[in-house]
Design a protein around this motif. Structure first.
Motif, PDB file in Angstrom:
ATOM      1  N   GLU A   1       3.265 -12.921 112.521  1.00  0.00           N
ATOM      2  CA  GLU A   1       2.732 -12.069 112.061  1.00  0.00           C
ATOM      3  C   GLU A   1       3.605 -11.758 110.450  1.00  0.00           C
ATOM      4  OE1 GLU A   1      -1.023 -10.016 111.070  1.00  0.00           O
ATOM      5  OE2 GLU A   1      -0.995 -11.557 112.540  1.00  0.00           O
ATOM      6  N   PHE A   2       3.241 -11.704 109.335  1.00  0.00           N
ATOM      7  CA  PHE A   2       4.235 -11.810 108.222  1.00  0.00           C
ATOM      8  C   PHE A   2       2.911 -10.558 107.089  1.00  0.00           C
ATOM      9  CE2 PHE A   2       5.589 -12.794 104.397  1.00  0.00           C
ATOM     10  CZ  PHE A   2       7.442 -12.514 104.584  1.00  0.00           C
TER      11      PHE A   2
ATOM     12  N   ASP B   1       3.237 -21.817 109.109  1.00  0.00           N
ATOM     13  CA  ASP B   1       2.082 -21.971 109.934  1.00  0.00           C
ATOM     14  C   ASP B   1       2.367 -19.952 110.310  1.00  0.00           C
ATOM     15  OD1 ASP B   1       0.006 -22.452 111.628  1.00  0.00           O
ATOM     16  OD2 ASP B   1       1.541 -23.285 113.189  1.00  0.00           O
ATOM     17  N   ILE B   2       1.380 -19.517 109.779  1.00  0.00           N
ATOM     18  CA  ILE B   2       1.584 -18.209 110.197  1.00  0.00           C
ATOM     19  C   ILE B   2       0.243 -16.915 109.506  1.00  0.00           C
ATOM     20  CG2 ILE B   2       3.506 -17.101 108.133  1.00  0.00           C
ATOM     21  CD1 ILE B   2       4.802 -15.324 110.070  1.00  0.00           C
ATOM     22  N   ASN B   3       0.007 -15.762 110.162  1.00  0.00           N
ATOM     23  CA  ASN B   3      -0.434 -15.349 109.650  1.00  0.00           C
ATOM     24  C   ASN B   3      -0.193 -14.601 108.581  1.00  0.00           C
ATOM     25  OD1 ASN B   3      -2.986 -16.064 110.736  1.00  0.00           O
ATOM     26  ND2 ASN B   3      -2.227 -14.724 112.465  1.00  0.00           N
ATOM     27  N   VAL B   4      -1.050 -14.289 106.942  1.00  0.00           N
ATOM     28  CA  VAL B   4      -0.288 -12.999 106.778  1.00  0.00           C
ATOM     29  C   VAL B   4      -0.828 -11.812 106.305  1.00  0.00           C
ATOM     30  CG1 VAL B   4       0.098 -13.222 104.092  1.00  0.00           C
ATOM     31  CG2 VAL B   4       1.042 -15.173 105.097  1.00  0.00           C
ATOM     32  N   ALA B   5      -0.418 -10.338 106.529  1.00  0.00           N
ATOM     33  CA  ALA B   5      -1.002  -9.419 106.101  1.00  0.00           C
ATOM     34  C   ALA B   5      -0.442  -8.531 104.944  1.00  0.00           C
ATOM     35  CB  ALA B   5      -0.692  -8.571 107.705  1.00  0.00           C
ATOM     36  N   ALA B   6      -1.191  -7.536 104.303  1.00  0.00           N
ATOM     37  CA  ALA B   6      -0.900  -7.050 103.312  1.00  0.00           C
ATOM     38  C   ALA B   6      -0.934  -5.501 103.587  1.00  0.00           C
ATOM     39  CB  ALA B   6      -1.421  -7.579 102.472  1.00  0.00           C
TER      40      ALA B   6
ATOM     41  N   GLU C   1       2.942  -9.102 120.586  1.00  0.00           N
ATOM     42  CA  GLU C   1       2.626  -9.770 119.263  1.00  0.00           C
ATOM     43  C   GLU C   1       3.690  -9.259 118.590  1.00  0.00           C
ATOM     44  OE1 GLU C   1      -1.251 -10.272 116.465  1.00  0.00           O
ATOM     45  OE2 GLU C   1      -0.112  -8.393 115.545  1.00  0.00           O
ATOM     46  N   VAL C   2       4.590 -10.043 117.573  1.00  0.00           N
ATOM     47  CA  VAL C   2       5.536  -9.875 117.032  1.00  0.00           C
ATOM     48  C   VAL C   2       5.028 -10.313 115.743  1.00  0.00           C
ATOM     49  CG1 VAL C   2       8.170 -10.836 116.692  1.00  0.00           C
ATOM     50  CG2 VAL C   2       7.353 -11.026 119.025  1.00  0.00           C
ATOM     51  N   GLU C   3       6.128  -9.429 114.671  1.00  0.00           N
ATOM     52  CA  GLU C   3       5.923  -9.514 113.163  1.00  0.00           C
ATOM     53  C   GLU C   3       7.047  -9.194 112.313  1.00  0.00           C
ATOM     54  OE1 GLU C   3       2.285  -7.505 110.243  1.00  0.00           O
ATOM     55  OE2 GLU C   3       3.695  -5.891 111.236  1.00  0.00           O
ATOM     56  N   GLY C   4       7.032  -9.390 110.980  1.00  0.00           N
ATOM     57  CA  GLY C   4       7.806  -9.308 110.272  1.00  0.00           C
ATOM     58  C   GLY C   4       7.394  -8.953 108.953  1.00  0.00           C
ATOM     59  N   ILE C   5       8.385  -7.969 108.508  1.00  0.00           N
ATOM     60  CA  ILE C   5       7.571  -7.079 106.838  1.00  0.00           C
ATOM     61  C   ILE C   5       8.860  -7.450 105.879  1.00  0.00           C
ATOM     62  CG2 ILE C   5       5.973  -5.444 108.057  1.00  0.00           C
ATOM     63  CD1 ILE C   5       7.974  -3.140 107.263  1.00  0.00           C
ATOM     64  N   ILE C   6       8.424  -7.467 105.131  1.00  0.00           N
ATOM     65  CA  ILE C   6       8.994  -7.438 103.526  1.00  0.00           C
ATOM     66  C   ILE C   6       8.142  -6.788 102.227  1.00  0.00           C
ATOM     67  CG2 ILE C   6       7.284  -9.585 102.378  1.00  0.00           C
ATOM     68  CD1 ILE C   6      11.415  -9.364 102.586  1.00  0.00           C
ATOM     69  N   SER C   7       8.719  -6.559 101.714  1.00  0.00           N
ATOM     70  CA  SER C   7       8.515  -5.532 100.929  1.00  0.00           C
ATOM     71  C   SER C   7       9.148  -6.560  99.293  1.00  0.00           C
ATOM     72  CB  SER C   7       9.513  -4.147 100.399  1.00  0.00           C
ATOM     73  OG  SER C   7       9.291  -3.791  99.298  1.00  0.00           O
ATOM     74  N   LEU C   8       7.612  -6.648  98.839  1.00  0.00           N
ATOM     75  CA  LEU C   8       6.978  -6.828  97.563  1.00  0.00           C
ATOM     76  C   LEU C   8       8.004  -6.347  95.838  1.00  0.00           C
ATOM     77  CD1 LEU C   8       6.057  -9.326  95.765  1.00  0.00           C
ATOM     78  CD2 LEU C   8       4.344  -8.417  95.670  1.00  0.00           C
ATOM     79  N   LYS C   9       6.961  -4.665  96.416  1.00  0.00           N
ATOM     80  CA  LYS C   9       7.650  -3.984  95.428  1.00  0.00           C
ATOM     81  C   LYS C   9       8.824  -2.708  96.040  1.00  0.00           C
ATOM     82  CE  LYS C   9       5.780  -0.674  91.871  1.00  0.00           C
ATOM     83  NZ  LYS C   9       6.328  -0.070  92.633  1.00  0.00           N
TER      84      LYS C   9
ATOM     85  N   VAL D   1       6.024  -5.887 118.355  1.00  0.00           N
ATOM     86  CA  VAL D   1       6.721  -4.991 117.961  1.00  0.00           C
ATOM     87  C   VAL D   1       7.686  -5.480 116.118  1.00  0.00           C
ATOM     88  CG1 VAL D   1       8.098  -4.444 119.861  1.00  0.00           C
ATOM     89  CG2 VAL D   1       8.799  -7.213 118.332  1.00  0.00           C
ATOM     90  N   ILE D   2       7.485  -4.922 115.532  1.00  0.00           N
ATOM     91  CA  ILE D   2       8.495  -4.943 113.833  1.00  0.00           C
ATOM     92  C   ILE D   2       9.880  -5.833 114.602  1.00  0.00           C
ATOM     93  CG2 ILE D   2       8.937  -5.240 112.034  1.00  0.00           C
ATOM     94  CD1 ILE D   2       6.551  -2.966 111.520  1.00  0.00           C
ATOM     95  N   VAL D   3       9.852  -6.358 114.379  1.00  0.00           N
ATOM     96  CA  VAL D   3      11.346  -7.331 114.671  1.00  0.00           C
ATOM     97  C   VAL D   3      11.915  -7.289 113.132  1.00  0.00           C
ATOM     98  CG1 VAL D   3      11.204  -8.757 116.807  1.00  0.00           C
ATOM     99  CG2 VAL D   3      10.648  -9.547 114.235  1.00  0.00           C
ATOM    100  N   GLY D   4      13.609  -6.854 113.124  1.00  0.00           N
ATOM    101  CA  GLY D   4      14.749  -7.441 111.909  1.00  0.00           C
ATOM    102  C   GLY D   4      14.405  -5.657 111.430  1.00  0.00           C
TER     103      GLY D   4
END
Length: 335
Positions: free
Chosen positions: A112-113, A142-147, A59-67, A301-304
């Protein structure tokens, strides 16, 4: 003739591989105490366990920082704490930027995002923006959103579930007995309560932590047992990347052999759980270790890049998966 397995790995073969039962805390400690000459056999067994009980897909996931930055908590490993002299500056992303990041993540093949915020817990402004962001992403990507936005109360959990967040990340970080050495501004129990609320609301639970913060092997085994009791969908495995200006900034990274032992041990303690390579793996393991981990129990894995540290280029991880012939899990396989 094949080399005879150490007694603890022979036990694990029967208990974990054959029956799908995770190792106990005491058994996990015995795995963590194995000599380096047994690491190869450990990882081979962990890979067999992962293939049998989780399948071959990654399963591949990317993450982003909102704050980013300015957090009031004192997590000793984190450069986003506003209490430490670290170089991270506070910043907010707007909703169009989050949608664009989700689109870029999808292009890697990720299913996963995850949207993350550096807070103890969300205030109304943050929660409302997160709800709007999830809706905007679902409308275009078209992606699952996690928080992952910290400690939640029951109403906040209800709102995130209603917004369409399907998986919530809230790490226990470390063993209960070691937690006061890592964080003093909130408790391990507060984190555990948020995870209970998340599960009751029907969201998937994502909960892991950071290895190499000074915990003993016994506490590492305790942490694996804590996670096994929680039975999360996903466990992110982070390794301490000492950040300048934080209380743990002067600590040495975990030796690669210890990290690989931990990967194998956690797979044997959590045979049916998604184990995700997360922060610090580049520093601790390098390229060869990344391959060993993916062939030793890791299945996500988290990519990027991460939140405040650089990761490997996404293409590098995707090329590695192709090289070792592990397929990427499709979105429709995660539902």
């Amino acid at each position: 003739m094949p080399e005879e397995l150490p007694p603890i790995l022979a036990l694990a073969r029967e208990k974990v591989l054959d029956r799908g039962e995770g190792l106990s805390r005491e058994e996990t400690l015995r795995v963590l105490q194995l000599g380096e000459e047994h690491i190869e056999a450990l990882l081979a067994l962990a890979h067999q366990v992962r293939l049998k009980w989780c399948g071959e897909e990654v399963e591949v996931e990317g993450i982003i920082s909102l704050k980013t930055g300015g957090c009031p908590e004192d997590c000793h490993f984190c450069s986003q704490s506003g209490l430490f002299e670290s170089p991270v500056r506070s910043a907010w992303l707007d909703i169009p930027a989050l949608v664009d990041a989700a689109k870029q993540t999808q292009k890697t093949g990720a299913s996963e995002f995850c949207i993350v915020a550096a807070v103890k817990g969300p205030d109304e402004r943050l929660l409302a923006q997160l709800e709007q962001a999830v809706a905007a992403i679902h409308a275009e990507v078209d992606i699952n959103v996690a928080a992952s936005v910290g400690i939640l109360d029951a109403e906040q959990v209800r709102r995130l579930a209603a917004a369409g967040v399907h998986r919530y990340n809230h790490n226990l970080e470390t063993a209960r007995s070691f937690f006061p050495e890592v964080v003093t501004t909130h408790t391990w129990e507060e984190r555990r309560e948020t995870l209970r609320l998340v599960r009751e609301a029907g969201m998937e639970v994502c909960c892991g932590g950071i290895l190499g913060m000074g915990e003993t092997l016994a506490q590492r085994a305790e942490f694996a047992a804590d996670l096994a009791e929680l039975d999360p969908t996903e466990v992110p495995m982070n390794f301490l990347d000492p950040r300048p200006g934080t209380p743990f900034g002067g600590r040495e990274p975990l030796p690669a052999a210890d990290a690989l032992r931990a990967i194998g041990a956690f797979r044997l303690a959590l045979p049916k759980t998604i184990l995700r390579f997360a922060g610090g793996r580049e520093l601790t393991l390098g390229d060869l270790g990344a391959e060993q981990g993916l062939l030793g129990g890791i299945n996500a894995v988290i990519v990027g890049n991460y939140l405040t540290t650089l990761g490997r280029p996404a293409e590098q991880d995707l090329d590695l998966l192709g090289k070792i012939r592990l397929p990427i899990k499709a979105l429709n396989a995660t539902v």
